[in-house]
Write an enzyme that holds these catalytic residues in place. Structure first.
Site, PDB file in Angstrom:
ATOM      1  N   ASP A  79       8.597  -9.110   9.853  1.00 57.01           N
ATOM      2  CA  ASP A  79       7.557  -9.431   8.887  1.00 57.01           C
ATOM      3  C   ASP A  79       7.830 -10.796   8.238  1.00 57.01           C
ATOM      4  OD1 ASP A  79       5.254  -8.343   7.828  1.00 57.01           O
ATOM      5  OD2 ASP A  79       6.246  -6.599   6.981  1.00 57.01           O
ATOM      6  N   GLU A 102       0.931 -12.087   2.945  1.00 60.63           N
ATOM      7  CA  GLU A 102       1.310 -10.789   2.376  1.00 60.63           C
ATOM      8  C   GLU A 102       2.699 -10.809   1.742  1.00 60.63           C
ATOM      9  OE1 GLU A 102       1.261  -7.307   4.948  1.00 60.63           O
ATOM     10  OE2 GLU A 102       1.493  -6.027   3.199  1.00 60.63           O
ATOM     11  N   ASP A 156      -1.503 -11.843   7.463  1.00 61.61           N
ATOM     12  CA  ASP A 156      -0.685 -10.632   7.442  1.00 61.61           C
ATOM     13  C   ASP A 156       0.267 -10.766   8.631  1.00 61.61           C
ATOM     14  OD1 ASP A 156       0.457  -8.173   7.278  1.00 61.61           O
ATOM     15  OD2 ASP A 156      -1.418  -7.086   6.954  1.00 61.61           O
ATOM     16  N   ILE A 158       2.708  -8.942   9.829  1.00 61.52           N
ATOM     17  CA  ILE A 158       2.630  -7.727  10.646  1.00 61.52           C
ATOM     18  C   ILE A 158       1.711  -6.764   9.919  1.00 61.52           C
ATOM     19  CG2 ILE A 158       3.788  -5.767  11.715  1.00 61.52           C
ATOM     20  CD1 ILE A 158       6.255  -7.278  11.999  1.00 61.52           C
ATOM     21  N   ASP A 159       0.500  -6.679  10.405  1.00 61.06           N
ATOM     22  CA  ASP A 159      -0.428  -5.694   9.858  1.00 61.06           C
ATOM     23  C   ASP A 159      -0.164  -4.402  10.624  1.00 61.06           C
ATOM     24  OD1 ASP A 159      -2.587  -4.542   8.530  1.00 61.06           O
ATOM     25  OD2 ASP A 159      -3.967  -5.108  10.124  1.00 61.06           O
ATOM     26  N   THR A 161       2.594  -2.206   9.622  1.00 62.38           N
ATOM     27  CA  THR A 161       4.059  -2.139   9.728  1.00 62.38           C
ATOM     28  C   THR A 161       4.516  -0.748  10.195  1.00 62.38           C
ATOM     29  OG1 THR A 161       3.952  -1.913   7.331  1.00 62.38           O
ATOM     30  CG2 THR A 161       4.809  -3.961   8.177  1.00 62.38           C
ATOM     31  N   ASP A 303      -5.826  -8.037   5.264  1.00 61.67           N
ATOM     32  CA  ASP A 303      -6.002  -6.843   6.108  1.00 61.67           C
ATOM     33  C   ASP A 303      -7.379  -6.788   6.760  1.00 61.67           C
ATOM     34  OD1 ASP A 303      -3.519  -5.586   5.957  1.00 61.67           O
ATOM     35  OD2 ASP A 303      -3.980  -4.646   4.040  1.00 61.67           O
TER      36      ASP A 303
HETATM   37  N1  LIG Z   1      -3.748   3.442  -0.151  1.00 57.86           N
HETATM   38  C1  LIG Z   1      -4.147   2.579   0.782  1.00 57.86           C
HETATM   39  N2  LIG Z   1      -5.437   2.579   1.178  1.00 57.86           N
HETATM   40  C2  LIG Z   1      -5.853   1.733   2.122  1.00 57.86           C
HETATM   41  N3  LIG Z   1      -5.046   0.817   2.734  1.00 57.86           N
HETATM   42  C3  LIG Z   1      -3.762   0.775   2.364  1.00 57.86           C
HETATM   43  C4  LIG Z   1      -3.242   1.651   1.384  1.00 57.86           C
HETATM   44  N4  LIG Z   1      -1.929   1.372   1.219  1.00 57.86           N
HETATM   45  C5  LIG Z   1      -1.640   0.371   2.075  1.00 57.86           C
HETATM   46  N5  LIG Z   1      -2.735   0.005   2.765  1.00 57.86           N
HETATM   47  C6  LIG Z   1      -2.910  -1.086   3.720  1.00 57.86           C
HETATM   48  O1  LIG Z   1      -3.189  -0.567   5.010  1.00 57.86           O
HETATM   49  C7  LIG Z   1      -2.681  -1.516   5.936  1.00 57.86           C
HETATM   50  C8  LIG Z   1      -2.526  -0.903   7.266  1.00 57.86           C
HETATM   51  O2  LIG Z   1      -3.792  -0.559   7.672  1.00 57.86           O
HETATM   52  P1  LIG Z   1      -4.104   0.614   8.657  1.00 57.86           P
HETATM   53  O3  LIG Z   1      -4.408   1.835   7.884  1.00 57.86           O
HETATM   54  O4  LIG Z   1      -5.189   0.067   9.502  1.00 57.86           O
HETATM   55  O5  LIG Z   1      -2.843   0.775   9.534  1.00 57.86           O
HETATM   56  S1  LIG Z   1      -1.690   1.798   9.318  1.00 57.86           S
HETATM   57  O6  LIG Z   1      -2.185   3.008   9.970  1.00 57.86           O
HETATM   58  O7  LIG Z   1      -1.425   2.009   7.922  1.00 57.86           O
HETATM   59  O8  LIG Z   1      -0.535   1.237   9.961  1.00 57.86           O
HETATM   60  C9  LIG Z   1      -1.394  -1.903   5.347  1.00 57.86           C
HETATM   61  O9  LIG Z   1      -1.051  -3.142   5.870  1.00 57.86           O
HETATM   62  P2  LIG Z   1       0.498  -3.432   6.225  1.00 57.86           P
HETATM   63  O10 LIG Z   1       1.265  -3.248   4.948  1.00 57.86           O
HETATM   64  O11 LIG Z   1       0.454  -4.826   6.694  1.00 57.86           O
HETATM   65  O12 LIG Z   1       0.891  -2.459   7.288  1.00 57.86           O
HETATM   66  C10 LIG Z   1      -1.674  -1.940   3.852  1.00 57.86           C
HETATM   67  O13 LIG Z   1      -1.998  -3.226   3.408  1.00 57.86           O
HETATM   68 MG   LIG Z   2      -1.636  -5.205   6.455  1.00 56.11          MG
END
Ligand SMILES: Nc1ncnc2c1ncn2[C@@H]1O[C@H](COP(=O)(O)OS(=O)(=O)O)[C@@H](OP(=O)(O)O)[C@H]1O
Ligand SMILES: [Mg+2]
Length: 368
Positions: A79, A102, A156, A158-159, A161, A303
């Site tokens: 990341d 991020e 992002d 690593i979207d 993670t 995101d």
């Molecule tokens: N509570 C809540 N609701 C909605 N979204 C949230 C929440 N918490 C976190 N995040 C964000 O979700 C990003 C990942 O998106 P996804 O749901 O598509 O992927 S994953 O299934 O969680 O890996 C994730 O991005 P990354 O942190 O880069 O993985 C977060 O930014």
């Molecule tokens: Mg993300």
């Protein structure tokens, strides 16, 4: 996955020059180049290098390399490394452009062992090695607040993670926002099967779009691009939808009710990260539902910026659960939006109607 959804486009070279994959250069774009040709080319190369870094880390990933952020989400050396690499390359080519990224370097400054791993990793994909301080500085180029005026990049590194750590889907997501509108989006999806129907086939793909110029897909190691489009499907009961793997990120119960209301019988495609947007843009699924679980969570611009332009340029529609366009002009979050609904466009009204009915019913049940 709808059969009609399979992309029939034949590979073709993108009409704008793509820089050779081995080196970035600061040379000016050709005088005849399309708008944002240089931004597009630099963003692709930055995303390729960051994706390569992530793939390398994954191969030797050990859980000891995971440290904990305040919000408890897993963060890896990849990341930080990916953010350092992308920020460094963007800053070298567009020194005036701020970046909304991020990550920040705070945790890394307190952890010398991880920091040294990040430096080594980042330098393994950069042409000119950077010192430890330069890497930390590059990560912190990402601290811009965003806003309505001028241009900035959003990243992002690593979207998804959690998907990355599970060995499933993740994306390196980069976008250029200008006066509140996303102009360029690039998603690097190193683990995504090039054909969802062939999960054992070749993996690793890049989605790219520039406003007004269409959406394209290419592999990580070939400059040949294929124009992509959303599925042409109009019968909503024959569609398939994608949603998060993580139940905490999108309400899977409400998604199932929406699907039922629409007569959808195909199982949902559960996938981490903005790979979902790419899959929809190339017609491998028809709907993306992101239904808020928490009333207070604000979606982050990194995101959704890259993914949303890729859907729109592939002919689809993106809005929030109330039908409002995503507003990338008010800072680091989409605080004026709730959730995300994307579709191939032709079924959008039907999907939105079902979304309203199900969310209204949930609201009523909560107040009883
Ligand atoms: N509570 C809540 N609701 C909605 N979204 C949230 C929440 N918490 C976190 N995040 C964000 O979700 C990003 C990942 O998106 P996804 O749901 O598509 O992927 S994953 O299934 O969680 O890996 C994730 O991005 P990354 O942190 O880069 O993985 C977060 O930014
Ligand atoms: Mg993300």
């Amino acid at each position: 996955m709808s059969k009609a959804a399979q992309s029939t486009a034949s590979p073709r070279a993108h009409p704008y020059p793509t820089r050779s994959s081995s080196r970035l250069s600061a040379s000016k774009p050709e005088p005849t180049a399309a708008p944002y040709a240089k931004e597009r080319a630099v963003a692709i190369q930055a995303v390729i290098r960051a994706s390569t870094l992530c793939q390398g880390v994954f191969k030797k990933l050990v859980s000891a390399e995971t440290i904990t952020k305040k919000d408890k989400s897993p963060v890896t050396v990849a990341d930080f490394g990916a953010q350092a690499v992308v920020n460094n390359l963007i800053r070298a080519e567009f020194p005036e452009d701020p970046i909304v990224g991020e990550e920040d370097s705070k945790d890394l400054r307190e952890n010398a062992e991880t920091r040294e791993k990040v430096v080594e990793l980042a330098n393994s994909v950069l042409d000119k090695p950077l010192s430890s301080d330069e890497i930390l500085e590059a990560i912190d180029y990402g601290m811009y607040e965003g806003g309505p005026k001028g241009r900035f990049w959003t990243l992002d590194p690593i979207d998804g993670t959690k998907g990355f750590l599970r060995g499933e889907q993740f994306a390196v997501a980069l976008a250029l926002v200008e006066d509140g509108e996303v102009k360029v989006g690039v998603l690097g999806c190193p683990n995504l099967p090039q054909k969802l129907s062939d999960p054992e086939g070749p993996r690793g793909t890049i989605f790219v779009a520039v406003r007004g110029q269409g959406a394209f897909e290419r592999s990580l190691d070939s400059e040949l691009e294929t124009k992509i489009s959303v599925s042409p499907i109009t019968n909503v009961s024959e569609t398939s939808f994608c949603e998060s793997v993580e139940a905490g990120h999108s309400s899977q119960g409400e998604a199932a009710q929406i699907a039922q209301l629409l007569g959808i019988t195909r199982p949902s495609v559960r996938m981490d990260s903005q790979c979902k947007y790419g899959v929809l843009a190339r017609g491998d699924a028809d709907i993306y539902l992101r239904l808020p679980v928490s009333a207070t969570y604000e979606e982050k611009i990194w995101d959704h910026a890259g993914g949303s332009i890729i859907i729109e340029e592939a002919g689809g529609k993106v809005c929030d659960i109330h039908g409002k366009p995503l507003d990338f002009s008010i800072g680091r979050t989409l605080r004026d939006n709730k959730g995300v609904i994307a579709s191939n466009g032709s079924i959008h009204d039907a999907v939105m109607e079902a979304v309203q009915k199900v969310l209204q019913k949930s609201k009523e049940e909560k107040t009883v």
